[in-house]
Design a protein around this motif. Structure first.
Motif, PDB file in Angstrom:
ATOM      1  N   GLU A 102       0.817  -1.210   0.000  1.00  0.00           N
ATOM      2  CA  GLU A 102       0.000   0.000   0.000  1.00  0.00           C
ATOM      3  C   GLU A 102       0.857   1.269   0.000  1.00  0.00           C
ATOM      4  N   VAL A 103       1.916   1.269   0.781  1.00  0.00           N
ATOM      5  CA  VAL A 103       2.782   2.453   0.820  1.00  0.00           C
ATOM      6  C   VAL A 103       3.499   2.633  -0.515  1.00  0.00           C
ATOM      7  N   ASN A 104       4.031   1.545  -1.062  1.00  0.00           N
ATOM      8  CA  ASN A 104       4.740   1.658  -2.334  1.00  0.00           C
ATOM      9  C   ASN A 104       3.820   2.112  -3.465  1.00  0.00           C
ATOM     10  N   ALA A 105       2.577   1.613  -3.445  1.00  0.00           N
ATOM     11  CA  ALA A 105       1.627   1.986  -4.500  1.00  0.00           C
ATOM     12  C   ALA A 105       1.378   3.487  -4.509  1.00  0.00           C
ATOM     13  N   ILE A 106       1.367   4.102  -3.338  1.00  0.00           N
ATOM     14  CA  ILE A 106       1.157   5.553  -3.250  1.00  0.00           C
ATOM     15  C   ILE A 106       2.458   6.314  -3.494  1.00  0.00           C
ATOM     16  N   HIS A 107       3.550   5.853  -2.869  1.00  0.00           N
ATOM     17  CA  HIS A 107       4.821   6.573  -2.939  1.00  0.00           C
ATOM     18  C   HIS A 107       5.341   6.678  -4.363  1.00  0.00           C
ATOM     19  N   THR A 108       5.116   5.654  -5.167  1.00  0.00           N
ATOM     20  CA  THR A 108       5.636   5.667  -6.542  1.00  0.00           C
ATOM     21  C   THR A 108       4.831   6.583  -7.465  1.00  0.00           C
ATOM     22  N   THR A 109       3.705   7.116  -6.987  1.00  0.00           N
ATOM     23  CA  THR A 109       2.947   8.088  -7.797  1.00  0.00           C
ATOM     24  C   THR A 109       3.432   9.515  -7.559  1.00  0.00           C
ATOM     25  N   GLY A 110       4.279   9.708  -6.542  1.00  0.00           N
ATOM     26  CA  GLY A 110       4.734  11.046  -6.181  1.00  0.00           C
ATOM     27  C   GLY A 110       6.097  11.384  -6.753  1.00  0.00           C
ATOM     28  N   PHE A 111       6.593  12.546  -6.312  1.00  0.00           N
ATOM     29  CA  PHE A 111       7.893  13.027  -6.771  1.00  0.00           C
ATOM     30  C   PHE A 111       8.689  13.511  -5.563  1.00  0.00           C
ATOM     31  N   ASP A 112      10.017  13.261  -5.617  1.00  0.00           N
ATOM     32  CA  ASP A 112      10.850  13.644  -4.483  1.00  0.00           C
ATOM     33  C   ASP A 112      11.232  15.117  -4.568  1.00  0.00           C
ATOM     34  N   GLN A 113      12.104  15.557  -3.658  1.00  0.00           N
ATOM     35  CA  GLN A 113      12.442  16.982  -3.582  1.00  0.00           C
ATOM     36  C   GLN A 113      13.238  17.474  -4.790  1.00  0.00           C
ATOM     37  N   ASP A 114      13.823  16.550  -5.529  1.00  0.00           N
ATOM     38  CA  ASP A 114      14.557  16.930  -6.733  1.00  0.00           C
ATOM     39  C   ASP A 114      13.701  16.788  -7.989  1.00  0.00           C
ATOM     40  N   GLY A 115      12.413  16.452  -7.808  1.00  0.00           N
ATOM     41  CA  GLY A 115      11.504  16.315  -8.950  1.00  0.00           C
ATOM     42  C   GLY A 115      11.532  14.957  -9.614  1.00  0.00           C
ATOM     43  N   ALA A 116      12.296  14.008  -9.056  1.00  0.00           N
ATOM     44  CA  ALA A 116      12.369  12.671  -9.642  1.00  0.00           C
ATOM     45  C   ALA A 116      11.173  11.836  -9.186  1.00  0.00           C
ATOM     46  N   PRO A 117      10.702  10.898 -10.031  1.00  0.00           N
ATOM     47  CA  PRO A 117       9.584  10.031  -9.641  1.00  0.00           C
ATOM     48  C   PRO A 117       9.934   9.212  -8.402  1.00  0.00           C
ATOM     49  N   GLY A 118       8.941   8.979  -7.599  1.00  0.00           N
ATOM     50  CA  GLY A 118       9.159   8.208  -6.380  1.00  0.00           C
ATOM     51  C   GLY A 118       9.511   6.761  -6.656  1.00  0.00           C
ATOM     52  N   VAL A 119      10.398   6.222  -5.858  1.00  0.00           N
ATOM     53  CA  VAL A 119      10.761   4.797  -5.929  1.00  0.00           C
ATOM     54  C   VAL A 119      10.022   4.063  -4.818  1.00  0.00           C
ATOM     55  N   ASP A 120      10.151   2.743  -4.790  1.00  0.00           N
ATOM     56  CA  ASP A 120       9.546   1.975  -3.691  1.00  0.00           C
ATOM     57  C   ASP A 120      10.101   2.465  -2.359  1.00  0.00           C
ATOM     58  N   PHE A 121       9.215   2.761  -1.426  1.00  0.00           N
ATOM     59  CA  PHE A 121       9.650   3.209  -0.104  1.00  0.00           C
ATOM     60  C   PHE A 121      10.116   2.023   0.733  1.00  0.00           C
ATOM     61  N   PHE A 122       9.406   0.890   0.598  1.00  0.00           N
ATOM     62  CA  PHE A 122       9.751  -0.316   1.342  1.00  0.00           C
ATOM     63  C   PHE A 122      10.232  -1.402   0.392  1.00  0.00           C
ATOM     64  N   GLN A 123      10.985  -2.343   0.941  1.00  0.00           N
ATOM     65  CA  GLN A 123      11.335  -3.559   0.234  1.00  0.00           C
ATOM     66  C   GLN A 123      11.259  -4.720   1.224  1.00  0.00           C
ATOM     67  N   MET A 124      11.082  -5.922   0.677  1.00  0.00           N
ATOM     68  CA  MET A 124      11.010  -7.105   1.526  1.00  0.00           C
ATOM     69  C   MET A 124      12.386  -7.749   1.575  1.00  0.00           C
ATOM     70  N   GLY A 125      13.010  -7.710   2.736  1.00  0.00           N
ATOM     71  CA  GLY A 125      14.320  -8.302   2.927  1.00  0.00           C
ATOM     72  C   GLY A 125      14.221  -9.675   3.572  1.00  0.00           C
TER      73      GLY A 125
END
Length: 229
Positions: free
Chosen positions: A146-169
């Motif tokens: 759920e977090v990744n689905a939302i985070h990847t629709t946004g943009f970071d402070q440098d204007g780059a598209p959001g990457v996955d916030f979480f990963q499964m380790g």
């Protein structure tokens, strides 16, 4: 980590109990022999009988054992239909550790249908803890998705598209190292170059994983009460 530590604790307690049950069974068999000899000699064995009855009661609580008196003053002790103590003879129990823990008869490896505290410990190690482990992993996966689905629709402070916030380790959910190393990679805005925080608000408003976790905790409480009983 807490669940794994709990699992180890209950498994160790079960192994210790099996050893204690075997030692108690040997003591009962010894008392049976002494009581039988005392009765044959016309001596009082009341004190010995009291000691034995306390040990039998202990086994009843630990493994659900029952006693059947013999004509010579001895008692046979059963775990369901199988004799743990028959007069002065003892059958040993053992703990078979595998994908599921089982209390077995040491001679033939057949599963012993134990009750009492041992049954509760078996349910804890075989059902309750693995179930909680699976549910907690599911909550982590839900949070990840759920977090990744939302985070990847946004943009970071440098204007780059959001990457996955979480990963499964290997140990479960963890923050993407790229985000953890550089907070500017957090995609909090819905528009490149803007600092509107709209994506951050969407992330903060997610209630699905929290509701799942709360449900899991409630179920754990109910299951724990059942095991304790």
């Amino acid at each position: 980590a807490a669940i794994e530590a709990s699992f180890e604790h209950w498994a160790e307690q079960l192994a210790s109990m099996v050893e204690e049950v075997n030692a108690t069974a040997v003591r009962i068999a010894d008392l049976n022999g002494t009581i039988r000899a005392a009765n044959a000699s016309g001596l009082s064995a009341n004190e010995l009988i009291d000691q034995r009855d306390l040990l039998v009661e202990q086994l009843a609580g630990q493994v659900g054992a029952t006693a059947r008196p013999g004509d010579d003053g001895t008692v046979d002790v059963y775990v369901r239909a199988m004799a743990l103590v028959r007069s002065t003879t003892v059958e040993q129990l053992a703990l078979d550790v595998g994908p599921t823990n089982q209390v077995v008869w040491a001679d033939d490896g057949l599963v012993a249908s134990v009750g009492g505290t041992a049954q509760g410990l078996l349910e804890t190690t075989n059902v309750l803890v693995p179930g909680q482990r699976a549910q907690l992993a599911a909550v982590g996966q839900q949070l990840h998705d759920e977090v990744n689905a939302i985070h990847t629709t946004g943009f970071d402070q440098d204007g780059a598209p959001g990457v996955d916030f979480f990963q499964m380790g290997p140990n479960g959910i963890e923050v993407n190292p790229a985000v953890a190393a550089d907070p500017r990679r957090i995609a909090a805005s819905a528009t490149p170059g803007a600092i509107d925080g709209s994506i951050a608000r969407q992330l903060a408003g997610q209630t699905g994983p929290d509701a799942s976790y709360r449900t899991m905790v409630v179920r754990l409480g109910v299951a724990s009460q059942s095991v304790n009983r």
